[in-house]
Structure formats: structure tokens, C-alpha cells
Motif scaffolding. Structure first.
Motif, short mmCIF file in Angstrom:
data_model
loop_
_atom_site.label_atom_id
_atom_site.label_comp_id
_atom_site.label_asym_id
_atom_site.label_seq_id
_atom_site.Cartn_x
_atom_site.Cartn_y
_atom_site.Cartn_z
N ASN A 51 0.81 -1.23 0.00
CA ASN A 51 0.00 0.00 0.00
C ASN A 51 0.84 1.27 0.00
O ASN A 51 0.45 2.30 0.55
CB ASN A 51 -0.97 0.00 1.20
N ALA A 52 2.03 1.20 -0.62
CA ALA A 52 2.92 2.37 -0.66
C ALA A 52 2.26 3.59 -1.31
O ALA A 52 2.62 4.73 -1.00
CB ALA A 52 4.20 2.01 -1.42
N HIS A 53 1.30 3.35 -2.21
CA HIS A 53 0.59 4.46 -2.87
C HIS A 53 -0.11 5.37 -1.87
O HIS A 53 -0.41 6.52 -2.18
CB HIS A 53 -0.44 3.91 -3.87
N HIS A 54 -0.40 4.84 -0.66
CA HIS A 54 -1.11 5.63 0.35
C HIS A 54 -0.28 5.89 1.60
O HIS A 54 -0.80 6.40 2.59
CB HIS A 54 -2.42 4.93 0.72
N LEU A 55 1.01 5.55 1.55
CA LEU A 55 1.90 5.84 2.68
C LEU A 55 2.60 7.18 2.44
O LEU A 55 2.81 7.58 1.30
CB LEU A 55 2.94 4.72 2.83
N PRO A 56 2.98 7.89 3.52
CA PRO A 56 3.66 9.18 3.35
C PRO A 56 4.92 9.05 2.50
O PRO A 56 5.77 8.19 2.76
CB PRO A 56 4.01 9.57 4.79
N GLY A 57 5.01 9.88 1.47
CA GLY A 57 6.20 9.88 0.61
C GLY A 57 6.24 8.76 -0.43
O GLY A 57 7.21 8.65 -1.19
N ARG A 58 5.21 7.91 -0.45
CA ARG A 58 5.15 6.79 -1.40
C ARG A 58 6.47 6.02 -1.48
O ARG A 58 7.10 5.93 -2.54
CB ARG A 58 4.76 7.27 -2.80
N PRO A 59 6.93 5.45 -0.35
CA PRO A 59 8.26 4.82 -0.32
C PRO A 59 8.43 3.72 -1.36
O PRO A 59 7.56 2.85 -1.49
CB PRO A 59 8.35 4.25 1.11
N GLY A 60 9.53 3.80 -2.11
CA GLY A 60 9.90 2.74 -3.05
C GLY A 60 9.21 2.80 -4.40
O GLY A 60 9.64 2.13 -5.34
N LEU A 61 8.15 3.60 -4.53
CA LEU A 61 7.49 3.73 -5.83
C LEU A 61 8.28 4.72 -6.71
O LEU A 61 8.94 5.61 -6.21
CB LEU A 61 6.05 4.23 -5.67
N LYS A 62 8.17 4.51 -8.03
CA LYS A 62 8.83 5.42 -8.97
C LYS A 62 7.79 6.05 -9.88
O LYS A 62 6.96 5.34 -10.45
CB LYS A 62 9.86 4.66 -9.81
N LEU A 63 7.87 7.36 -10.02
CA LEU A 63 6.99 8.06 -10.95
C LEU A 63 7.67 8.04 -12.32
O LEU A 63 8.71 8.69 -12.51
CB LEU A 63 6.76 9.50 -10.48
N LEU A 64 7.11 7.28 -13.25
CA LEU A 64 7.73 7.14 -14.57
C LEU A 64 6.98 7.95 -15.61
O LEU A 64 5.75 7.88 -15.72
CB LEU A 64 7.74 5.66 -14.99
#
Length: 286
Positions: A256-269
Motif C-alpha cells: 500500500n505504498a501508494h497511500h503511505l507518506p512519501g510513497r516509499p519505493g514507488l517510482k513516478l515514470l
């Protein structure tokens, strides 16, 4: 159609049609399964979750709140598994992949997806002297940027003597919906700084600040797997009590990184940009 790869020690069976999944990885001399064994019944189910390993793209695990925000706005997601009320594991595992190239010990599979946005995923499988190397790469194809995450979902045999070493300094505690609630210090029974037996109680959690190295020792089965991940600072450990398998999943982001503060580990491509995750498993007889 199944793809068969082999090196001098091991044999790999892939199913491009079922989510670009690994069906079986075995020792050539004995037939010993190195991932959870897939039988005909599991294969006939048509479900990647019954096979040996499947790819996670363009995100891993569960997403809450019915979707997430991309720069272009809200992206609504539908639940996509009969076993879970939340959208889970992205979309790559539920589509047929194409074979781009194949040799005796190497294969490249590709998926061009339009769900939930346009992206291209590529998996490269390579066998060398008992080492299985998997590279999962995603390239964003849509005009508008989107958040991406990656992972792999291997199922491994579990016996009474199965031991794990995988160093992590923190773990996400989770609630009844299996969504993370808070970061905590790893409790003693989940602390795999040193090689130890798997817990008898349920573990279904994401571990953070992982160094990418993992050792799986199988004394009851006569082998070890020494594993190394790249592009993955997190792992998910799933140990269902009383079953003969467990999952050790290298992932680029927590649940659920999409809803965690700072979106940890996700990359905006942006269109044309890529992200990559690698995982290798080295088989050694004990």
C-alpha cells in the motif's frame, strides 16, 4: 505452451500464457523441486498463485481505497482476485506474455499491457551453473506519468528444518485487512539477522531496510539457496501456518505504498522511462 530451460545442474519450466510465471525449477539429477512443486492439478487451475513464481507489476501486493492518485488524477482499481477484497499484485500476472527470444539456458518474455495504464514489462530468465537469475523491467508507455512498483512472488518448499537469513531493521505491522499500520522494530521471532527456523505463527508482513541478501537453508531437502536482489530495499515474508510452503518476495516498495507518506519505493515514470528489479537464486547441494 511451456518453455524449458536448463543448465548443467537445474531445469526451469516457464508458462508465458499464465502470467509469464515459473512453473517448476528442479535439480536435473534428482528432480528435487527448488521452488514449490507444481503438479498437473495446480497447472490446470490456470492460476499463477498455484505455480512456482509470478511477476508483480506495475505494483506489488495490496492497494487500499479503491485506487490511487497519479499526477493526471485518480486511478480507480477493481479487486482482481477472488481470494482478496483489494486490488492485488498489479496486472502483469493475469495476462499472457509473449516469447521474445529463447536459447537452451535463457529466455526473454514480454508483455504489452493497457491495464491499468499502458506499460511494457519484460522478464529475462537465465540459468548458469545452478544459478537462476530473473530480471523484471517495466517501461511506462502512457502519455501521462504514473507510479510504478515491482516485485517477484516465489513460493518455496517449507519443511520442519527450513531456515531463513535475511537482514532487515524494521517491519510494517498490519491490521486484519493485511494493510500496514505502523513501522516497528523487528520482533525477536521475526528477526532473521542470523539463520533461523521460520515462525510457527502467521507472518504476512513487509520488512524494510533489507540489504538484498537472503539465505534459505533446506537441510531436510539437501540444499541451500543463496539469493541476491537488486532494486529491492524491501521483502515480504508470507508464512501460512501448517502449510508446506512459504513466500519470500523481493519488492521495490512496501504494501500500500501508494497511500503511505512519501510513497516509499514507488517510482513516478514518464513515458519511455523504465524501472528494474533483479533476483538471483544460487542452488548448492548440502
Amino acid at each position: 505452451m511451456m518453455l524449458e530451460l536448463e543448465d548443467n545442474l537445474t531445469h526451469l519450466t516457464l508458462s508465458p500464457a499464465f502470467g509469464g510465471s515459473i512453473v517448476n525449477w528442479t535439480v536435473r539429477s534428482s528432480g528435487q523441486p527448488l521452488l514449490r512443486h507444481t503438479d498437473q492439478q495446480a497447472l490446470a487451475s490456470g492460476l499463477p498463485g498455484k505455480l512456482g513464481c509470478f511477476p508483480l507489476a506495475p505494483w506489488s501486493n495490496r492497494v487500499a481505497e479503491g485506487g490511487f492518485v497519479n499526477p493526471a488524477g485518480w486511478l480507480a482499481l477493481e479487486p482482481n482476485s477472488p481470494l482478496d477484497p483489494l486490488p492485488i499484485h498489479g496486472s502483469a500476472w493475469q495476462q499472457a506474455w509473449q516469447v521474445v527470444r529463447q536459447s537452451t539456458d535463457e529466455a526473454v518474455l514480454q508483455l504489452d499491457s493497457t491495464i491499468p495504464f499502458a506499460y511494457r514489462a519484460e522478464q529475462r530468465f537465465q540459468l548458469r551453473d545452478g544459478r537462476l537469475s530473473i530480471t523484471l523491467r517495466v517501461t511506462h508507455l502512457a502519455e501521462k506519468a504514473a507510479w510504478h512498483g515491482l516485485g517477484l512472488h516465489p513460493y518455496l518448499p517449507r519443511r520442519p528444518g527450513t531456515q531463513l537469513q535475511a537482514k532487515a531493521s524494521q517491519v510494517w505491522m498490519s491490521d486484519a485487512t493485511k494493510l500496514p499500520t505502523e513501522l516497528a522494530t523487528v520482533p525477536i521471532e521475526w528477526d532473521f539477522q542470523r539463520l533461523k527456523l521460520l515462525p510457527e505463527t502467521l507472518v504476512d508482513n513487509g520488512f524494510c531496510q533489507w540489504d538484498g541478501h537472503c539465505l534459505i537453508q533446506q537441510p531436510d531437502l539437501g540444499y541451500t539457496l543463496e539469493c541476491q536482489a537488486t532494486g529491492s530495499d524491501y521483502y515480504l515474508l508470507y508464512c501460512p501456518p501448517g502449510l508446506d510452503f512459504f513466500c519470500f518476495e523481493p519488492v521495490s516498495h512496501p504494501v500500500n505504498a501508494h497511500h503511505l507518506p512519501g510513497r516509499p519505493g514507488l517510482k513516478l515514470l514518464e513515458q519511455g522511462q523504465s524501472a528494474e528489479l533483479g533476483f538471483s537464486l544460487q542452488y548448492s547441494p548440502l
